[in-house]
Design an enzyme around this catalytic site. Structure first.
Site, PDB file in Angstrom:
ATOM      1  N   PRO A 290       9.953   9.353   7.131  1.00  0.00           N
ATOM      2  CG  PRO A 290       9.994   6.915   6.288  1.00  0.00           C
ATOM      3  CD  PRO A 290       8.852   8.093   6.698  1.00  0.00           C
ATOM      4  CB  CYS A 291      12.831  12.768   4.229  1.00  0.00           C
ATOM      5  SG  CYS A 291      13.090  13.657   5.618  1.00  0.00           S
TER       6      CYS A 291
END
Length: 150
Positions: free
Chosen positions: A114-115
């Protein structure tokens, strides 16, 4: 390498597998290989978008350096609905805030790693996936992290 394309609320995504693990999430792409890993990955993505899943449990093998893998592990540790700044992640991983931003942009398995949960200080920062910052906003809203967007 086997790949499987499916529709999501953000448009089509193709997941790519190698040796029983995910290596890429491609925005668009093509593929119709229905391996157990790819089917499960798309099932989990659908559950995520349906609000039924907050943490992915998939075999991941992004083709990155050891240092980049440590950075990606730090992203995975950010809980659903939370965010950290590039500076906070930089401190945790021993890199500069600019380096953290570049490492986010090089994430080969967005959403699952989850950047989108990494922001600037007082800003959203960037997002290199299809749709850019609008896609990041949609993901943060979906996770209930939209308070920072107001």
């Amino acid at each position: 390498m086997p790949s499987l394309r499916r529709e999501t609320p953000l448009g089509p995504v193709t997941l790519v597998e190698e040796d029983g693990a995910l290596v890429v999430l491609d925005w668009g792409g093509s593929g119709a290989d229905e391996t157990p890993v790819l089917i499960e990955a798309h099932r989990q993505l659908a559950a995520y978008f349906a609000g039924e899943l907050t943490e992915f449990d998939l075999p991941l093998a992004p083709k990155v350096s050891v240092r980049q893998r440590a950075f990606l592990d730090a992203l995975i540790a950010i809980p659903f609905g939370d965010t950290k700044t590039y500076g906070e992640i930089a401190l945790e991983t021993g890199m500069s805030a600019q380096g953290a931003g570049q490492a986010c942009g090089a994430n080969p398995i967005a959403i699952i790693i989850p950047c989108h949960r990494v922001t600037g200080t007082g800003t959203l920062g960037g997002f290199s996936a299809k749709g850019g910052v609008e896609t990041k906003v949609a993901l943060l809203r979906h996770e209930g992290a939209a308070g920072l967007l107001i």
